[in-house]
Design a protein around this motif. Structure first.
Motif, PDB file in Angstrom:
ATOM      1  N   PRO A  67     -61.452  70.671  22.924  1.00 51.97           N
ATOM      2  CA  PRO A  67     -61.433  71.269  21.867  1.00 51.97           C
ATOM      3  C   PRO A  67     -63.249  71.828  22.068  1.00 51.97           C
ATOM      4  N   ARG A  68     -63.573  72.616  21.164  1.00 52.46           N
ATOM      5  CA  ARG A  68     -65.258  72.695  21.357  1.00 52.46           C
ATOM      6  C   ARG A  68     -65.475  72.403  19.371  1.00 52.46           C
ATOM      7  N   SER A  69     -66.679  72.030  20.273  1.00 45.84           N
ATOM      8  CA  SER A  69     -68.254  71.150  19.249  1.00 45.84           C
ATOM      9  C   SER A  69     -67.599  71.746  17.513  1.00 45.84           C
ATOM     10  N   ARG A  70     -67.414  73.318  17.402  1.00 42.69           N
ATOM     11  CA  ARG A  70     -67.280  73.869  16.277  1.00 42.69           C
ATOM     12  C   ARG A  70     -65.795  72.984  15.213  1.00 42.69           C
ATOM     13  N   ASN A  71     -64.719  72.584  16.105  1.00 42.16           N
ATOM     14  CA  ASN A  71     -63.627  73.034  16.252  1.00 42.16           C
ATOM     15  C   ASN A  71     -63.366  71.023  14.915  1.00 42.16           C
ATOM     16  N   ASN A  72     -62.544  71.380  14.202  1.00 41.59           N
ATOM     17  CA  ASN A  72     -62.230  69.908  12.616  1.00 41.59           C
ATOM     18  C   ASN A  72     -61.237  69.193  13.792  1.00 41.59           C
ATOM     19  N   LEU A  73     -61.711  68.042  14.010  1.00 41.51           N
ATOM     20  CA  LEU A  73     -60.233  67.212  14.715  1.00 41.51           C
ATOM     21  C   LEU A  73     -60.347  65.854  13.918  1.00 41.51           C
ATOM     22  N   THR A  74     -59.277  65.563  13.421  1.00 38.86           N
ATOM     23  CA  THR A  74     -58.706  64.376  12.867  1.00 38.86           C
ATOM     24  C   THR A  74     -58.100  63.455  14.364  1.00 38.86           C
ATOM     25  N   ALA A  75     -58.291  62.050  14.125  1.00 37.81           N
ATOM     26  CA  ALA A  75     -57.993  61.090  14.226  1.00 37.81           C
ATOM     27  C   ALA A  75     -56.071  61.285  15.081  1.00 37.81           C
ATOM     28  N   GLY A  76     -55.825  60.703  16.385  1.00 33.83           N
ATOM     29  CA  GLY A  76     -54.774  60.338  16.674  1.00 33.83           C
ATOM     30  C   GLY A  76     -55.070  61.607  17.953  1.00 33.83           C
ATOM     31  N   PRO A  77     -53.365  62.125  18.735  1.00 37.69           N
ATOM     32  CA  PRO A  77     -53.598  62.925  19.732  1.00 37.69           C
ATOM     33  C   PRO A  77     -54.281  64.007  20.034  1.00 37.69           C
ATOM     34  N   VAL A  78     -55.522  63.797  20.387  1.00 33.31           N
ATOM     35  CA  VAL A  78     -56.261  65.657  20.992  1.00 33.31           C
ATOM     36  C   VAL A  78     -55.810  66.243  22.530  1.00 33.31           C
ATOM     37  N   THR A  79     -55.603  67.165  22.476  1.00 30.44           N
ATOM     38  CA  THR A  79     -55.601  68.247  24.012  1.00 30.44           C
ATOM     39  C   THR A  79     -57.414  68.035  24.022  1.00 30.44           C
ATOM     40  N   VAL A  80     -57.155  67.612  25.012  1.00 29.56           N
ATOM     41  CA  VAL A  80     -58.857  68.239  25.709  1.00 29.56           C
ATOM     42  C   VAL A  80     -57.776  69.248  27.010  1.00 29.56           C
ATOM     43  N   ALA A  81     -58.827  70.385  27.450  1.00 28.02           N
ATOM     44  CA  ALA A  81     -58.106  71.532  28.250  1.00 28.02           C
ATOM     45  C   ALA A  81     -59.322  72.304  28.962  1.00 28.02           C
ATOM     46  N   GLY A  82     -59.067  72.701  30.311  1.00 27.78           N
ATOM     47  CA  GLY A  82     -60.246  73.328  30.433  1.00 27.78           C
ATOM     48  C   GLY A  82     -59.717  74.139  32.103  1.00 27.78           C
ATOM     49  N   VAL A  83     -60.469  74.273  32.608  1.00 28.94           N
ATOM     50  CA  VAL A  83     -60.304  74.952  34.182  1.00 28.94           C
ATOM     51  C   VAL A  83     -61.239  74.336  35.242  1.00 28.94           C
ATOM     52  N   ALA A  84     -61.267  74.539  36.175  1.00 31.39           N
ATOM     53  CA  ALA A  84     -61.487  74.111  37.456  1.00 31.39           C
ATOM     54  C   ALA A  84     -61.843  74.576  38.120  1.00 31.39           C
ATOM     55  N   TRP A  85     -62.460  74.968  39.739  1.00 27.83           N
ATOM     56  CA  TRP A  85     -62.592  75.887  40.348  1.00 27.83           C
ATOM     57  C   TRP A  85     -63.462  75.367  41.697  1.00 27.83           C
ATOM     58  N   ALA A  86     -63.119  75.964  42.851  1.00 27.50           N
ATOM     59  CA  ALA A  86     -63.645  75.265  43.894  1.00 27.50           C
ATOM     60  C   ALA A  86     -62.838  76.427  45.133  1.00 27.50           C
ATOM     61  N   GLN A  87     -63.248  77.733  44.493  1.00 27.50           N
ATOM     62  CA  GLN A  87     -62.670  78.560  45.552  1.00 27.50           C
ATOM     63  C   GLN A  87     -62.502  78.044  46.797  1.00 27.50           C
ATOM     64  N   HIS A  88     -61.453  79.009  47.676  1.00 30.29           N
ATOM     65  CA  HIS A  88     -61.163  78.778  49.209  1.00 30.29           C
ATOM     66  C   HIS A  88     -60.772  77.506  50.096  1.00 30.29           C
ATOM     67  N   ARG A  89     -61.067  76.262  48.673  1.00 34.07           N
ATOM     68  CA  ARG A  89     -61.577  74.597  49.610  1.00 34.07           C
ATOM     69  C   ARG A  89     -60.218  74.694  48.675  1.00 34.07           C
ATOM     70  N   GLY A  90     -59.902  74.560  46.861  1.00 37.14           N
ATOM     71  CA  GLY A  90     -59.366  74.037  46.183  1.00 37.14           C
ATOM     72  C   GLY A  90     -59.767  72.866  45.228  1.00 37.14           C
ATOM     73  N   ILE A  91     -59.140  72.866  44.219  1.00 38.90           N
ATOM     74  CA  ILE A  91     -58.863  71.646  43.221  1.00 38.90           C
ATOM     75  C   ILE A  91     -58.651  70.353  44.001  1.00 38.90           C
ATOM     76  N   LYS A  92     -58.411  69.262  43.784  1.00 36.79           N
ATOM     77  CA  LYS A  92     -57.858  68.146  44.040  1.00 36.79           C
ATOM     78  C   LYS A  92     -57.406  67.441  42.927  1.00 36.79           C
ATOM     79  N   LYS A  93     -58.741  67.292  41.649  1.00 37.93           N
ATOM     80  CA  LYS A  93     -58.106  65.891  40.912  1.00 37.93           C
ATOM     81  C   LYS A  93     -59.465  66.587  39.967  1.00 37.93           C
ATOM     82  N   VAL A  94     -58.979  66.223  38.938  1.00 37.49           N
ATOM     83  CA  VAL A  94     -59.625  66.692  37.408  1.00 37.49           C
ATOM     84  C   VAL A  94     -59.764  65.567  37.140  1.00 37.49           C
ATOM     85  N   GLU A  95     -61.237  64.997  36.306  1.00 33.49           N
ATOM     86  CA  GLU A  95     -61.314  63.604  35.877  1.00 33.49           C
ATOM     87  C   GLU A  95     -61.947  63.746  33.459  1.00 33.49           C
ATOM     88  N   VAL A  96     -61.563  63.163  32.971  1.00 30.31           N
ATOM     89  CA  VAL A  96     -62.621  63.397  32.022  1.00 30.31           C
ATOM     90  C   VAL A  96     -62.716  62.203  31.506  1.00 30.31           C
TER      91      VAL A  96
END
Length: 500
Positions: free
Chosen positions: A399-428
């Motif tokens: 989500p973004r700061s302007r979003n109106n969120l309600t309590a409960g399940p929320v999907t947090v998502a985005g992108v990650a990059w490390a070109q020519h090496r690749g991404i092994k893991k993303v943590e939040v």
């Protein structure tokens, strides 16, 4: 009419007709010879680096529009001062107009490949501006006579109209002289090496999440060109020269006749702040640069290949990188069509794993094989590193700061990059708590970014979400916050949200 107002209006009107007429003349002498563009280009080349970075951070891909707008505002203020002074002594006005012309001429001559014709727009504009200013201030400096006031305002309106007609007419003629028609006539060859298909699940199709493949229209544009170079493929050539055994010159038809490959590659700008959007992923069609360089045969010690644009801009890429087997391309196609003009038509460089300022030469006309000891490309004397592999980065898109969120399940998502090496893991993590591993979507290759998602059981209140990535070598995205200069920003992207 008050004397000061009369002088200011006269000066602004004179400057307007100068710019408008110069714009029209520049249709025939080259767009970069127009004084507004020439002065703007000079500013781009010489402004202190912190100010340039501030402009990119503040205005993003609209930084050029902001520069030209600011230049017009400053010119209007200077013109108003000239007009005010001219009412006191006409020679002050003459000196001011002459200074305007000299600045325009000097700036035009500093543009790469500028000929003597580049001075014409500024000279013509300044000359006509001088005549217009003299005519507008030739009446009484201050009068209550409504007839005289009406005559003056009518003169200003006529001059402003003439400026608008000549300026807009010049812009219209300039658009008629673009290479858009030539681009539409290009028929791209079928790739002999097709790109791997985008796997199912690579694009999570979530609202606010950047799509896996960036459209041509949405792809970021950061360069130093205030006017887009118009390079005709009929006359375009690429020279591969310098410290090579076999110099090569290719026409566009000869380039298209060579075996081509398609590859998905994510490009990123070094000016991208942590969490920024100066990054995009596209399908590129082109000739492997390794094949071209192998034919030319770089000599021992030639560790840099300088890409030179039609507008004189340069970037320096390690020769080794271009020959190490990665999918570095001399690209002619983008997402299934000829390169858009703003993205380098007819040909550009695409190199996975390096920031654009050391690899992504657009409107390319030369590849000069040299060494880092012998030549500094455009950005190096301005404080940026000569070599710049892309850093491991990640970003929260939703989500973004302007979003109106309600309590409960929320999907947090985005992108990650490390070109020519690749991404092994993303943590939040939430509010500085323990890191939670996100789910990585599939991707075409290590040369593209990857989408990720994480299910958050949100609780009411204000929260801070943070993300970090680990590349395939095990290197974790650094926490230390550093600005883009001199070789790319670092830090963890965070988003503050409120859950109701």
């Amino acid at each position: 009419m008050r004397k000061g107002l009369r002088g200011a209006l006269a000066g602004i009107a004179a400057a307007a007709v100068a710019l408008g007429l110069a714009e029209f003349v520049a249709v025939f002498t080259g767009a970069r010879s127009a004084p507004l563009v020439a002065v703007g280009g000079f500013v781009v080349d010489h402004v202190p680096e912190p100010l340039k970075q501030f402009a990119i951070d503040t205005f993003g891909t609209h930084d050029k529009t902001a520069l030209l707008t600011g230049t017009v505002v400053l010119l209007a203020a200077f013109a108003a001062l000239i007009g005010w002074l001219a009412l006191r002594n006409v020679w002050y006005g003459v000196a001011g107009i002459a200074l305007f012309g000299v600045i325009g001429v000097a700036a035009a001559l500093t543009r790469p490949n500028a000929g003597v014709e580049a001075v014409v727009p500024s000279l013509v504009g300044a000359t006509v501006a001088g005549v217009v200013l003299w005519r507008l201030i030739s009446g009484p400096a201050e009068t209550a006579d409504p007839v005289d006031r009406r005559r003056f305002l009518t003169g200003v309106a006529v001059v402003a109209g003439a400026a608008a007609v000549s300026g807009l007419g010049g812009r219209w003629l300039a658009t008629r002289r673009t290479v858009a028609e030539a681009r539409r006539a290009v028929s791209l060859p079928v790739a002999s090496g097709a790109a791997p298909a985008v796997p199912a699940g690579a694009d999570l199709n979530l609202a606010q999440l950047a799509p896996y493949v960036t459209s041509n229209r949405s792809f970021y544009r950061i360069d130093t060109a205030l006017v887009l170079p118009q390079v005709d493929p009929e006359t375009w050539t690429l020279r591969i020269h310098g410290r090579v055994r076999n110099p090569i010159t290719l026409t566009f038809d000869q380039l298209l006749a060579r075996p081509m490959v398609e590859r998905y590659v994510t490009l990123a700008c070094v000016s991208n702040e942590v969490g920024g959007d100066l990054i995009g992923n596209a399908l590129w069609l082109g000739v492997p640069l390794k094949e071209l360089l192998d034919e030319a045969g770089p000599l021992d010690g030639a560790d840099q290949v300088v890409g030179r644009s039609a507008d004189g801009w340069t970037c320096g890429t390690p020769t080794e990188v271009l020959r190490d087997g990665r999918d570095a391309l001399l690209a002619v196609g983008m997402n299934g069509e000829p390169l858009p003009i703003q993205h380098g038509f007819p040909a550009r460089m695409v190199v996975p794993g390096l920031y654009g300022y050391v690899s992504a030469c657009k409107w390319i006309t030369e590849l000069e094989v040299t060494s880092f000891d012998d030549f500094d490309a455009y950005w190096v004397p301005r404080g940026w590193s000569a070599q710049a592999p892309i850093k491991t980065q990640s970003r929260i898109d939703t989500p973004r700061s302007r979003n109106n969120l309600t309590a409960g399940p929320v999907t947090v998502a985005g992108v990650a990059w490390a070109q020519h090496r690749g991404i092994k893991k993303v943590e939040v993590r939430v509010d500085g708590g323990p890191w939670q591993e996100a789910t990585l979507a599939r991707s075409v290759s290590v040369d593209t970014w990857v989408q990720w998602s994480w299910r958050w059981d949100a609780t009411p209140g204000k929260h801070r979400l943070q993300v970090r990535a680990t590349d395939s070598t095990g290197e974790v995205q650094p926490e230390e916050e550093r600005p883009p200069a001199p070789d790319g920003a670092t830090g963890w992207h965070s988003v503050n949200v409120e859950v109701g």
